[in-house]
Structures are given as C-alpha cells and as structure tokens.
Design an enzyme around this catalytic site. Structure first.
Site, PDB file in Angstrom:
ATOM      1  N   CYS A   2       0.839  -1.191   0.000  1.00 41.77           N
ATOM      2  CA  CYS A   2       0.000   0.000   0.000  1.00 41.77           C
ATOM      3  C   CYS A   2       0.877   1.246   0.000  1.00 41.77           C
ATOM      4  O   CYS A   2       1.890   1.309   0.683  1.00 41.77           O
ATOM      5  CB  CYS A   2      -0.947   0.077   1.181  1.00 41.77           C
ATOM      6  SG  CYS A   2      -2.091  -1.282   1.260  1.00 41.77           S
ATOM      7  N   ARG A  28       3.879  -0.331  -4.754  1.00 47.02           N
ATOM      8  CA  ARG A  28       3.619  -0.845  -3.399  1.00 47.02           C
ATOM      9  C   ARG A  28       2.295  -1.606  -3.302  1.00 47.02           C
ATOM     10  O   ARG A  28       2.006  -2.238  -2.289  1.00 47.02           O
ATOM     11  CB  ARG A  28       3.601   0.310  -2.397  1.00 47.02           C
ATOM     12  CG  ARG A  28       4.897   1.085  -2.338  1.00 47.02           C
ATOM     13  CD  ARG A  28       4.796   2.183  -1.322  1.00 47.02           C
ATOM     14  NE  ARG A  28       4.632   1.643   0.004  1.00 47.02           N
ATOM     15  CZ  ARG A  28       5.626   1.302   0.802  1.00 47.02           C
ATOM     16  NH1 ARG A  28       6.866   1.453   0.402  1.00 47.02           N
ATOM     17  NH2 ARG A  28       5.386   0.814   1.991  1.00 47.02           N
ATOM     18  N   TRP A  71      -2.919  -2.663  -1.701  1.00 47.75           N
ATOM     19  CA  TRP A  71      -2.646  -4.093  -1.867  1.00 47.75           C
ATOM     20  C   TRP A  71      -3.570  -4.769  -0.870  1.00 47.75           C
ATOM     21  O   TRP A  71      -3.388  -4.643   0.344  1.00 47.75           O
ATOM     22  CB  TRP A  71      -1.176  -4.395  -1.555  1.00 47.75           C
ATOM     23  CG  TRP A  71      -0.786  -5.794  -1.903  1.00 47.75           C
ATOM     24  CD1 TRP A  71      -0.359  -6.252  -3.114  1.00 47.75           C
ATOM     25  CD2 TRP A  71      -0.772  -6.933  -1.019  1.00 47.75           C
ATOM     26  NE1 TRP A  71      -0.095  -7.601  -3.042  1.00 47.75           N
ATOM     27  CE2 TRP A  71      -0.343  -8.047  -1.759  1.00 47.75           C
ATOM     28  CE3 TRP A  71      -1.096  -7.121   0.324  1.00 47.75           C
ATOM     29  CZ2 TRP A  71      -0.220  -9.317  -1.219  1.00 47.75           C
ATOM     30  CZ3 TRP A  71      -0.967  -8.390   0.869  1.00 47.75           C
ATOM     31  CH2 TRP A  71      -0.532  -9.470   0.095  1.00 47.75           C
ATOM     32  N   ASN A  97      -1.818   1.847   5.740  1.00 47.53           N
ATOM     33  CA  ASN A  97      -0.951   0.784   5.238  1.00 47.53           C
ATOM     34  C   ASN A  97      -0.648  -0.114   6.437  1.00 47.53           C
ATOM     35  O   ASN A  97      -0.147   0.353   7.438  1.00 47.53           O
ATOM     36  CB  ASN A  97       0.315   1.439   4.671  1.00 47.53           C
ATOM     37  CG  ASN A  97       1.456   0.457   4.426  1.00 47.53           C
ATOM     38  OD1 ASN A  97       2.609   0.850   4.398  1.00 47.53           O
ATOM     39  ND2 ASN A  97       1.156  -0.803   4.243  1.00 47.53           N
ATOM     40  N   GLY A  98      -1.002  -1.410   6.323  1.00 50.45           N
ATOM     41  CA  GLY A  98      -0.740  -2.324   7.441  1.00 50.45           C
ATOM     42  C   GLY A  98      -1.936  -3.206   7.704  1.00 50.45           C
ATOM     43  O   GLY A  98      -2.821  -3.353   6.864  1.00 50.45           O
ATOM     44  N   GLU A 483      17.088 -18.096  -6.675  1.00 50.88           N
ATOM     45  CA  GLU A 483      16.754 -16.739  -7.118  1.00 50.88           C
ATOM     46  C   GLU A 483      16.231 -16.763  -8.557  1.00 50.88           C
ATOM     47  O   GLU A 483      15.279 -16.055  -8.892  1.00 50.88           O
ATOM     48  CB  GLU A 483      17.994 -15.836  -6.978  1.00 50.88           C
ATOM     49  CG  GLU A 483      17.923 -14.481  -7.674  1.00 50.88           C
ATOM     50  CD  GLU A 483      16.823 -13.549  -7.159  1.00 50.88           C
ATOM     51  OE1 GLU A 483      16.121 -13.910  -6.196  1.00 50.88           O
ATOM     52  OE2 GLU A 483      16.653 -12.471  -7.753  1.00 50.88           O
ATOM     53  N   LYS A 487      12.716 -15.371  -9.700  1.00 50.23           N
ATOM     54  CA  LYS A 487      12.596 -14.282 -10.679  1.00 50.23           C
ATOM     55  C   LYS A 487      11.607 -14.663 -11.782  1.00 50.23           C
ATOM     56  O   LYS A 487      10.777 -13.867 -12.199  1.00 50.23           O
ATOM     57  CB  LYS A 487      13.984 -14.019 -11.246  1.00 50.23           C
ATOM     58  CG  LYS A 487      14.377 -12.642 -11.584  1.00 50.23           C
ATOM     59  CD  LYS A 487      14.646 -11.628 -10.519  1.00 50.23           C
ATOM     60  CE  LYS A 487      13.714 -11.535  -9.403  1.00 50.23           C
ATOM     61  NZ  LYS A 487      14.190 -11.098  -8.159  1.00 50.23           N
ATOM     62  N   GLU A 490       8.058 -14.663 -10.355  1.00 47.42           N
ATOM     63  CA  GLU A 490       7.545 -13.311 -10.116  1.00 47.42           C
ATOM     64  C   GLU A 490       7.168 -12.607 -11.420  1.00 47.42           C
ATOM     65  O   GLU A 490       6.095 -12.035 -11.535  1.00 47.42           O
ATOM     66  CB  GLU A 490       8.616 -12.450  -9.420  1.00 47.42           C
ATOM     67  CG  GLU A 490       8.818 -12.736  -7.957  1.00 47.42           C
ATOM     68  CD  GLU A 490       9.853 -11.809  -7.323  1.00 47.42           C
ATOM     69  OE1 GLU A 490       9.600 -11.283  -6.235  1.00 47.42           O
ATOM     70  OE2 GLU A 490      10.932 -11.620  -7.912  1.00 47.42           O
ATOM     71  N   HIS A 506      18.427 -37.444  -6.684  1.00 48.58           N
ATOM     72  CA  HIS A 506      17.665 -37.815  -5.483  1.00 48.58           C
ATOM     73  C   HIS A 506      16.198 -37.421  -5.631  1.00 48.58           C
ATOM     74  O   HIS A 506      15.613 -36.838  -4.731  1.00 48.58           O
ATOM     75  CB  HIS A 506      18.297 -37.176  -4.247  1.00 48.58           C
ATOM     76  CG  HIS A 506      19.728 -37.589  -4.059  1.00 48.58           C
ATOM     77  ND1 HIS A 506      20.097 -38.864  -3.702  1.00 48.58           N
ATOM     78  CD2 HIS A 506      20.893 -36.909  -4.245  1.00 48.58           C
ATOM     79  CE1 HIS A 506      21.413 -38.944  -3.633  1.00 48.58           C
ATOM     80  NE2 HIS A 506      21.915 -37.766  -3.973  1.00 48.58           N
ATOM     81  N   LYS A 606       5.961  -4.390  -3.871  1.00 47.75           N
ATOM     82  CA  LYS A 606       7.405  -4.263  -3.653  1.00 47.75           C
ATOM     83  C   LYS A 606       7.770  -4.371  -2.179  1.00 47.75           C
ATOM     84  O   LYS A 606       8.712  -5.047  -1.804  1.00 47.75           O
ATOM     85  CB  LYS A 606       7.864  -2.916  -4.207  1.00 47.75           C
ATOM     86  CG  LYS A 606       9.332  -2.635  -4.020  1.00 47.75           C
ATOM     87  CD  LYS A 606      10.095  -3.091  -5.221  1.00 47.75           C
ATOM     88  CE  LYS A 606      11.589  -2.971  -5.071  1.00 47.75           C
ATOM     89  NZ  LYS A 606      12.236  -4.158  -5.647  1.00 47.75           N
TER      90      LYS A 606
HETATM   91  C1  G6P Z   1       8.884  -9.185  -1.710  1.00 46.18           C
HETATM   92  C2  G6P Z   1       9.350  -8.990  -3.122  1.00 46.18           C
HETATM   93  C3  G6P Z   1      10.680  -9.706  -3.315  1.00 46.18           C
HETATM   94  C4  G6P Z   1      11.669  -9.206  -2.284  1.00 46.18           C
HETATM   95  C5  G6P Z   1      11.153  -9.442  -0.865  1.00 46.18           C
HETATM   96  C6  G6P Z   1      12.058  -8.863   0.209  1.00 46.18           C
HETATM   97  O1  G6P Z   1       8.494 -10.494  -1.500  1.00 46.18           O
HETATM   98  O2  G6P Z   1       8.395  -9.495  -4.041  1.00 46.18           O
HETATM   99  O3  G6P Z   1      11.179  -9.440  -4.610  1.00 46.18           O
HETATM  100  O4  G6P Z   1      12.879  -9.851  -2.473  1.00 46.18           O
HETATM  101  O5  G6P Z   1       9.893  -8.817  -0.744  1.00 46.18           O
HETATM  102  O6  G6P Z   1      12.073  -7.461   0.150  1.00 46.18           O
HETATM  103  P1  G6P Z   1      13.138  -6.562   0.881  1.00 46.18           P
HETATM  104  O7  G6P Z   1      12.701  -5.159   0.645  1.00 46.18           O
HETATM  105  O8  G6P Z   1      13.111  -6.934   2.336  1.00 46.18           O
HETATM  106  O9  G6P Z   1      14.462  -6.866   0.283  1.00 46.18           O
END
Ligand code: G6P
Length: 611
Positions: A2, A28, A71, A97-98, A483, A487, A490, A506, A606
C-alpha cells in the site's frame, strides 16, 4: 504494501499532485486507488479498482488532499474497499498501510454503538473510532489520533484528514513506513522517500509510536502518549533522475542495465587498490565483531537468497559459522544462538514486516541486530545497532534485480572486512585482499554480461513453451538457482523450481522430460567435473539442458550437445553476480514474451509490510 501520499498546502493544486505521487508509489500495491480532498467544508473522494495508468482525477482542487494505492488484505478488490475510508458522518478520512489485528472485536463494538460500515476493510474501523471518540473528546486532531492509535493492535501507517480542520493532516506510525517532505509553504507525506524526490530532498522519517501534525507551514512530532518530540531532518542523497525510466520500457530493464553503476556505488570509497575494505557503518561494532563466532543472516525472497550467498562467502573467508534463515520461519521457531553471535538483516526496502519482527525477536533474545539495507532511514536501518547501506539507488520494479547484485557485493565486502579485523586472522589478509580486488573488477564484468541480451532472448524463446523449468547449482550457485526460480515466477508467472545440482538424482530427475528442461549454473570451479557429469546424466535422458557458465567453463563443456551461455570469468565466489544478470534478463524476456505486466506482477507488491 500500500502506498500513501498526501499534500497540505495553500495553492489549490493538490488533487492532481497527489495523483502523480500515487503513480510513483503504485509498485507498493495496485489493486485499487483513491484520493480525498477537503473542498468547501466537505470531504470529497474518488475511488477506483485496478491500476492508475493514465487516469486523471475528477476531484476539485483544494487545500488538503491525500491518496492511497492498495494491496488488498481485508476484503476483496472492490471500489467500496478502496481507500480513503470515511466514518458515518463523512467527517474523517483515513488511509492506512498495514493490518489491524483486533479489527473483529473493534468492528463488533462499533456496530453495537450504531456505526454503519460500508466496506470489509480493517481501515474503516479507524474512521469510526475517530467519530466515536469525538463524542466525548474535543481536543486537537493529533490528540484524537493518539487516543485511537492506543486501541489498535497490529501494524499501521495512517493518514487522517478532518473535514472541520481543512488545512491539516495527522499521521501515525506503528510498523508501516511514513516520510514527511518539507518545502517552503507546503508539506507532503508518503510511504516512500522516492515519491517525495520531485518536490524536495529535505525529509523527516516518522518513527514508530510517533504522530505528526502537519500544516502548510509546520510539522509537529509527538509520541503516542502526547509528549512533544524533536524531529530530525534528513537530506535525501538520491536524485530525481534515478526514479525516472530514462527511456526504458520498464523499470526492471532500467534497473538491470544500471548494475555496473549500482555496483560501483555500493563499493565506492570502501575498497582500496590493495583490496582492503573499509566499512564506516561497522566501526561502532568493530570490537564486538572481532571475535564473532556465529552470524545468522535473515531476510525474505531475493534478499534472503543474497544472504545465503553471503553466508557461504563468509565461511570461505573466515572461521565464522554462518547461516541464512528466512525471517518468517525464524519468527515462530526456537533457534539457538551459540556464544558470540550476531544477527544480520538483509533487505532492500528496510520495511519488510517479517524482517522487522525478526529484529524485535533477536533483541528480546539479547542478540545484536545488524543491517544491510538499501533505503536510508528505513525501519530496519533505524532499528538495527549498526550496519552497511547498499547505496544501489531506488529500486522501483517489484522484482528485485540491482539490489540483489549489490547485496552480494556488500556481503563479500563484509566478509573481507571481518577477515581483516579478526583477532586471529586465518592465513593473513591475502585471501580477503584477493576478493577485495576482484570485487573492483565486477562492474566491468557485469557490463560485458549485459551484452549477452540477444543470446538470453533466444534462450527465453526456447524455454517459453516448457511446462516447468528446473534450475540447478552448487555452492554459491544453489542460492542463485533459487533466485532464478523466484525471478521467473515473479515476472513471468512461470512454474519453476531451484535445486542443488547434487540433488538431481535424489528425486527431481524422475519428474523431468522434454517439457521440463534444466538450466544448470556450472562455472569453472572445483566442482566443474561433477557438474559436467550431471549435465551428461540429463542429456542421456533426452532432457533439454541449458548451461550458464563462464568462459573457462565453456571450454570444458563445449563438446556437450546443449545450449551454453558464457559470462566473463570473475572470482569464483562472485560468479552469482554476473550469472544473476543472465537470470534477470531471462525473466524479463520471458515476461515480455508472455505479455506480463513486468514492473507490477499480479498479486505482488514491492514492500511487504504485512506478515
Ligand atoms: C517481496 C518482493 C521480493 C523481495 C522481498 C524482500 O516479497 O516481491 O522481490 O525480495 O519482498 O524485500 P526486501 O525489501 O526486504 O528486500
């Protein structure tokens, strides 16, 4: 999660300005958005579901305005659930926000008292609580908000406007971020300092349990128990150019492309030509870290995977035992701390709720929390004892790219620094000096890797028809496999998984076939022969296999019948940085091929400020 943006001024251009502010905060949360203005003694709002896009506001310009981009947590994505929320009388407007954890009880209580709710959100409760409070209390708006804040459990960043006080707004913070922008004649507030950059670089970071009373000419900060507090003004060191797309189609591509520069900024002034590392932010804890024996890195998502790479690098360089723990797991488990331990939090935003909870937990366990944070002045930066800033610049795309590579570089610097400063250094300084000097060569290697984009595009086409992609790596390349899988999930919504290469036999190999290809990270290092055998095992079963290696590894593997992408040779512990660039380009190209909203993937945000 948010975004909140507000403006308190005198020049009647607020609504459109708030809309522009919201656009820059949309990463956000982008389920719905809304704005409220105080116009001729009435609160007027507009609310919409979906992204802001090219929308214009239909609200009249007035003296005070605030907006919100959502969000969803409580209640679906509907116009009625979009913020700002009003009380029954339309006197108070609230953006939030929260999460309010005691919303159920409060809602019941308010309904009993006759309040009519028009949404399913927890936020609306706050507006009704304000209305209820004014029945018995007639103090100023900040005192009123402080009374309400005391009743709320959970995490919140609140913006409140009162119809009867047209030239002011009040903010309250407990958990969610809020920053106030200072200019002559008007004031702004936002969830993220980057949204304030077009207007001012002078800001006040609101701290937890603080309330801000804002008028066009003044900001007064108080604690939740109404004690006046001194505010400290910070000058933002980002410039406005950094938050523009610079002609790129997406922020993600821009952020991938600027990695040679962001890496340089992470290392600037911190490594000398002999590879010696200086980290000013750690001076205060130098003695504590001299004899540290255990470091638990913590973080979420991409930052957590960088922490995993860092934990391996650290153990290659020092006798310190280290491990990465996902914050959300750490928070509800009982993990032990050996003697001389510290906790180190890795986070781009510095606002991730799970990470903030971990910090509180380690403090209660009497462990010193340290930070590795990108956003200066963020909650994690405030709550940790000491730490290192990334200086990677603002990262706007939801999927993290440049922060990841800077996190690995910073963790490598931290490892060098810890080795240099140990009371009984292992094998002198040469190993850390070697890594330090290799770090300085990374930006160039990354610049060369970026030129591989046409090859990566081809790879994206080949992979785009797969039903699942499995990424494999060993050592520091195992977190990179995780990662890579993240990626692609996402950005391209692709069904992916990351695994240690040695685990292939395994289990995973039984579920692989021509529609479930493998991408193997296999650089030239002490495990190259093992990796080669694993690739052969895949090829022997007709499983399409794509290899990402370095130039030296390419020579070793060139006779195998699989597609190979070669990145420049770098220090063996830093390969995840160059290979991460390939991974990021791959996710980007696949996102494009599949027509995904690259910078704002569905259901994500984000900055994850709720648990
Ligand atoms: C969310 C994002 C990720 C990010 C994670 C941690 O899940 O989608 O891409 O890596 O938050 O965010 P930060 O700001 O703590 O690095």
């Amino acid at each position: 999660m948010c975004g909140i943006f507000g403006y308190i001024g005198k020049d009647k251009k607020q609504a459109s300005l708030v809309l522009e502010g919201l656009k820059s905060l949309e990463y956000r949360g982008y389920d719905s958005w809304g704005i409220v203005v105080n116009h001729n003694g009435k609160l007027k709002r507009e609310r919409h579901t979906g992204k802001i896009g090219q929308s214009r506001t239909i609200l009249p310009e007035s003296d005070t305005a605030m907006g919100h981009t959502r969000w969803a947590t409580h209640g679906g994505v509907t116009e009625a659930n979009a913020h700002p929320h009003f009380d029954c009388s339309g006197r108070f407007a609230v953006v939030h926000n929260g999460i309010i954890e005691n919303e159920k009880e409060l809602r019941k209580l308010l309904i009993k008292k006759g309040h009519k709710f028009t949404s399913q959100t927890d936020t609306e409760i706050i507006a009704h609580l304000l209305e209820e409070e004014t029945k018995k209390y007639h103090g100023n708006l900040s005192q009123l908000v402080s009374l309400i804040a005391a009743k709320l459990d959970g995490a919140f960043a609140l913006g409140v406007m009162d119809r009867d006080r047209p030239s002011e707004a009040v903010l309250a913070r407990f958990g969610g971020p809020l920053v106030i922008g200072l200019t002559e004649g008007y004031k702004l507030f936002a969830s993220d300092p980057s949204a304030l950059l077009p207007f001012t670089r002078q800001v006040i970071y609101l701290k937890d349990r603080e309330i801000a009373w804002i008028t066009p000419d003044n900001v007064e900060i108080m604690s939740f128990d109404n004690q006046k507090k001194r505010s400290s003004v910070t000058t933002l060191d980002w410039n406005v150019e950094k938050i523009k797309k610079d002609g790129y189609a997406h922020y993600m591509l821009k952020e991938i492309m600027e990695q040679p520069e962001s890496l340089m900024n992470t290392m600037r002034g911190r490594i000398d030509i002999k590879g010696k590392v200086k980290l000013g932010g750690l001076e205060a804890v130098k003695d504590l870290l001299r004899d540290v024996e255990f470091i638990r890195f913590m973080g979420c998502g991409t930052a957590g995977y960088a922490g995993m790479v860092g934990a391996i690098i650290l153990q290659e360089l020092t006798p310190v035992v280290s491990h990465m723990e996902v914050s959300s797991e750490f928070n509800y488990s009982q993990l032990n701390w050996p003697k001389n331990s510290v906790a180190w939090f890795v986070t781009q935003s510095g606002e991730t709720a799970d990470v903030l909870i971990s910090i509180d937990k380690v403090k209660s366990e009497r462990i010193i929390p340290l930070g590795l944070v990108n956003v200066v002045g963020s909650s994690v930066a405030q709550r940790t004892t000491a730490g290192v800033y990334l200086h990677a610049g603002p990262e706007i795309a939801v999927a993290s790219t440049k922060a990841f590579t800077s996190q690995i570089a910073a963790l490598a610097m931290i490892s060098c620094w810890l080795r240099q400063n140990r009371s009984n250094g292992r094998n002198g300084y040469s190993k850390s000096a070697d890594l330090g000097m290799s770090l300085l060569k990374l930006p160039l290697a990354v610049a060369k890797t970026l030129k591989l984009r046409p090859q990566v595009k081809k790879l994206a086409k080949l992979l785009s028809g797969a039903s699942q992609i499995l990424f494999f790596g060993r050592g520091v390349y195992y977190p990179l496999a995780l990662e890579a899988a993240l990626k692609l999930r996402e950005v391209a919504y692709f069904n992916t998984i990351g695994l240690p290469l040695g685990e292939l036999k395994h289990g995973p190999i039984s579920a692989m076939d021509k529609n479930r290809p493998a991408v193997v990270f296999a650089p030239f290092d002490k495990t190259i022969d093992k990796s080669r055998s694993n690739i052969q095992e895949l090829l022997a079963r007709d499983i399409p296999t794509f290899v990402i290696t370095d130039k030296a590894g390419g020579k070793k593997l060139s006779d195998l019948s699989c597609e190979i992408i070669e990145v420049p040779v770098v220090h063996e512990l830093l390969g995840p940085v160059t290979m991460a660039v390939v991974v990021q380009l791959l996710a980007y190209e696949m996102g494009l091929l599949l027509n995904r909203p690259i910078d704002k993937p569905r259901n994500l945000a984000k900055s994850v400020t709720v648990e």
